[in-house]
Design a protein around this motif. Structure first.
Motif, PDB file in Angstrom:
ATOM      1  N   GLN A   1      -3.406 -76.283   6.799  1.00 10.56           N
ATOM      2  CA  GLN A   1      -4.473 -75.801   6.329  1.00 10.56           C
ATOM      3  C   GLN A   1      -5.962 -76.360   6.860  1.00 10.56           C
ATOM      4  O   GLN A   1      -6.945 -75.694   7.170  1.00 10.56           O
ATOM      5  N   GLY A   2      -5.895 -77.596   6.488  1.00  6.23           N
ATOM      6  CA  GLY A   2      -7.187 -78.356   7.154  1.00  6.23           C
ATOM      7  C   GLY A   2      -7.404 -78.262   8.658  1.00  6.23           C
ATOM      8  O   GLY A   2      -8.762 -77.927   8.945  1.00  6.23           O
ATOM      9  N   ALA A   3      -6.229 -78.234   9.268  1.00  7.68           N
ATOM     10  CA  ALA A   3      -6.616 -78.432  10.741  1.00  7.68           C
ATOM     11  C   ALA A   3      -6.812 -76.965  11.227  1.00  7.68           C
ATOM     12  O   ALA A   3      -7.827 -76.722  12.091  1.00  7.68           O
ATOM     13  N   GLN A   4      -6.416 -75.976  10.295  1.00 12.66           N
ATOM     14  CA  GLN A   4      -6.965 -74.621  10.833  1.00 12.66           C
ATOM     15  C   GLN A   4      -8.204 -74.120  10.437  1.00 12.66           C
ATOM     16  O   GLN A   4      -8.916 -73.683  11.111  1.00 12.66           O
ATOM     17  N   ASP A   5      -8.707 -74.730   9.229  1.00 12.74           N
ATOM     18  CA  ASP A   5     -10.083 -74.673   8.900  1.00 12.74           C
ATOM     19  C   ASP A   5     -11.185 -75.323   9.986  1.00 12.74           C
ATOM     20  O   ASP A   5     -12.215 -74.741  10.181  1.00 12.74           O
ATOM     21  N   GLU A   6     -10.534 -76.284  10.587  1.00 15.72           N
ATOM     22  CA  GLU A   6     -11.427 -77.007  11.525  1.00 15.72           C
ATOM     23  C   GLU A   6     -11.227 -76.415  12.729  1.00 15.72           C
ATOM     24  O   GLU A   6     -12.128 -76.657  13.838  1.00 15.72           O
ATOM     25  N   GLY A   7     -10.548 -75.397  13.061  1.00 18.26           N
ATOM     26  CA  GLY A   7     -10.311 -74.673  14.225  1.00 18.26           C
ATOM     27  C   GLY A   7      -9.442 -75.296  15.473  1.00 18.26           C
ATOM     28  O   GLY A   7      -9.426 -75.152  16.568  1.00 18.26           O
ATOM     29  N   THR A   8      -8.770 -76.637  15.233  1.00 20.07           N
ATOM     30  CA  THR A   8      -7.915 -77.284  15.972  1.00 20.07           C
ATOM     31  C   THR A   8      -6.351 -77.012  16.098  1.00 20.07           C
ATOM     32  O   THR A   8      -5.728 -77.422  16.959  1.00 20.07           O
ATOM     33  N   LEU A   9      -6.025 -76.283  14.994  1.00 17.29           N
ATOM     34  CA  LEU A   9      -4.519 -75.823  14.990  1.00 17.29           C
ATOM     35  C   LEU A   9      -4.565 -74.184  15.183  1.00 17.29           C
ATOM     36  O   LEU A   9      -5.247 -73.573  14.423  1.00 17.29           O
TER      37      LEU A   9
ATOM     38  N   GLY B   1       1.519 -77.249  22.309  1.00 16.00           N
ATOM     39  CA  GLY B   1       1.709 -75.882  21.729  1.00 16.00           C
ATOM     40  C   GLY B   1       1.278 -75.620  20.342  1.00 16.00           C
ATOM     41  O   GLY B   1       0.977 -74.350  20.304  1.00 16.00           O
ATOM     42  N   LEU B   2       0.928 -76.692  19.401  1.00 12.93           N
ATOM     43  CA  LEU B   2       0.312 -76.240  18.121  1.00 12.93           C
ATOM     44  C   LEU B   2      -1.515 -76.114  18.307  1.00 12.93           C
ATOM     45  O   LEU B   2      -1.838 -75.728  17.227  1.00 12.93           O
ATOM     46  N   GLN B   3      -1.958 -76.720  19.357  1.00 11.39           N
ATOM     47  CA  GLN B   3      -3.343 -76.652  19.377  1.00 11.39           C
ATOM     48  C   GLN B   3      -3.734 -75.195  19.331  1.00 11.39           C
ATOM     49  O   GLN B   3      -3.104 -74.458  20.238  1.00 11.39           O
ATOM     50  N   ALA B   4      -4.841 -75.017  18.725  1.00 15.59           N
ATOM     51  CA  ALA B   4      -5.801 -73.883  18.836  1.00 15.59           C
ATOM     52  C   ALA B   4      -6.364 -73.484  20.134  1.00 15.59           C
ATOM     53  O   ALA B   4      -7.314 -74.030  20.591  1.00 15.59           O
ATOM     54  N   ARG B   5      -5.580 -72.456  20.750  1.00 16.87           N
ATOM     55  CA  ARG B   5      -6.338 -71.788  22.039  1.00 16.87           C
ATOM     56  C   ARG B   5      -5.475 -70.668  22.332  1.00 16.87           C
ATOM     57  O   ARG B   5      -4.218 -70.404  21.815  1.00 16.87           O
ATOM     58  N   PRO B   6      -5.898 -70.059  23.296  1.00 13.44           N
ATOM     59  CA  PRO B   6      -5.213 -68.701  23.551  1.00 13.44           C
ATOM     60  C   PRO B   6      -3.763 -68.818  23.752  1.00 13.44           C
ATOM     61  O   PRO B   6      -3.608 -69.906  24.823  1.00 13.44           O
ATOM     62  N   GLY B   7      -2.886 -68.355  23.547  1.00 11.26           N
ATOM     63  CA  GLY B   7      -1.424 -68.658  23.890  1.00 11.26           C
ATOM     64  C   GLY B   7      -0.370 -67.253  23.675  1.00 11.26           C
ATOM     65  O   GLY B   7      -0.914 -66.453  23.312  1.00 11.26           O
ATOM     66  N   THR B   8       0.809 -67.473  23.956  1.00  8.52           N
ATOM     67  CA  THR B   8       1.761 -66.339  23.375  1.00  8.52           C
ATOM     68  C   THR B   8       1.667 -65.902  22.107  1.00  8.52           C
ATOM     69  O   THR B   8       1.832 -66.835  21.295  1.00  8.52           O
ATOM     70  N   PRO B   9       1.545 -64.962  21.801  1.00  8.82           N
ATOM     71  CA  PRO B   9       1.433 -64.403  20.291  1.00  8.82           C
ATOM     72  C   PRO B   9       3.133 -64.853  19.831  1.00  8.82           C
ATOM     73  O   PRO B   9       4.173 -64.471  20.349  1.00  8.82           O
ATOM     74  N   LEU B  10       2.955 -65.312  18.508  1.00  9.35           N
ATOM     75  CA  LEU B  10       4.170 -65.527  17.866  1.00  9.35           C
ATOM     76  C   LEU B  10       4.876 -64.288  17.182  1.00  9.35           C
ATOM     77  O   LEU B  10       4.022 -63.594  16.359  1.00  9.35           O
ATOM     78  N   PRO B  11       6.228 -64.111  17.111  1.00  8.45           N
ATOM     79  CA  PRO B  11       6.701 -62.805  16.333  1.00  8.45           C
ATOM     80  C   PRO B  11       6.781 -63.154  14.837  1.00  8.45           C
ATOM     81  O   PRO B  11       6.654 -64.452  14.442  1.00  8.45           O
TER      82      PRO B  11
END
Length: 210
Positions: free
Chosen positions: A140-148, A190-200
């Motif tokens: 959650q912390g990494a997502q709040d940072e925008g890195t995950l 693959g876990l880094q925040a960037r455009p990628g394949t949408p997950l099902p």
């Protein structure tokens, strides 16, 4: 039953116990949890009688090794969270450091008996839950940072790591170590925040993997 871990041990008894657990950890990781107890005693540098005084059966030893491993990883997770400058850095550090978890994952996957021991033990269940709580905070912390990437949760990371650590046939220990390190690097990328394949589906939380 094994000796109560809450009862203080004499220095020599503690040393013997630590040697046995360390030897069992190494042997279980390489050969699985069904290795003869005599081989573990020999690798630990203690007599068979000493081993059985501390761990009267294989179940007690498997449980002790798993508790020791989960405790180590939980300590690593808490140290990473405290010491690293960002949640992403803490998560990456934990994934690289968590070699200790490899054995616990292997024990559960390679032996039905070991899986049942680990599944039913309340101490291991508590440690596992505490570790998932730490992982959830990092995610959650990494997502709040925008890195995950935002479309994953702690259950996804835990499942990826478990799948990654399945022991594969390899020509040598060196190749096995190299493949694990490369796989961790690919997973982190693959876990880094960037455009990628949408997950099902939807992100998997810790309750989804219990």
């Amino acid at each position: 039953m094994s000796a109560d871990p809450q009862v203080p041990l004499r220095a020599d008894a503690r040393r013997n116990r630590d040697q046995i657990i360390a030897a069992a950890r190494t042997i279980f990781a390489e050969f699985g949890p069904e290795v003869p107890m005599e081989e573990i005693a020999r690798a630990a540098g203690v007599g068979v009688g000493t081993l059985y005084r501390r761990f009267p059966d294989r179940e007690a030893l498997i449980r002790a090794v798993a508790v020791d491993n989960f405790s180590r990883v939980l300590e690593d997770a808490r140290e990473a969270a405290e010491q690293e400058p960002t949640a992403w850095c803490a998560l990456v550090r934990l994934l690289h450091q968590s070699v200790e978890l490899h054995l616990s994952v292997q024990l559960a996957m390679l032996s039905k008996k070991a899986h049942e021991i680990l599944k039913e033990d309340p101490v291991i269940a508590r440690l596992r839950e505490e570790l998932l709580v730490e992982l959830e905070a990092m995610v959650q912390g990494a997502q709040d940072e925008g890195t995950l990437r935002p479309d994953v949760a702690e259950g996804d990371v835990a499942m990826l790591f478990a799948l990654l650590l399945r022991q594969l046939e390899s020509r040598s220990p060196e190749i096995a170590r190299m493949s694990t390190e490369r796989s961790i690097a690919i997973m982190i990328d693959g876990l880094q925040a960037r455009p990628g394949t949408p997950l099902p589906g939807r992100p998997l939380g810790r309750r989804d993997i219990n």
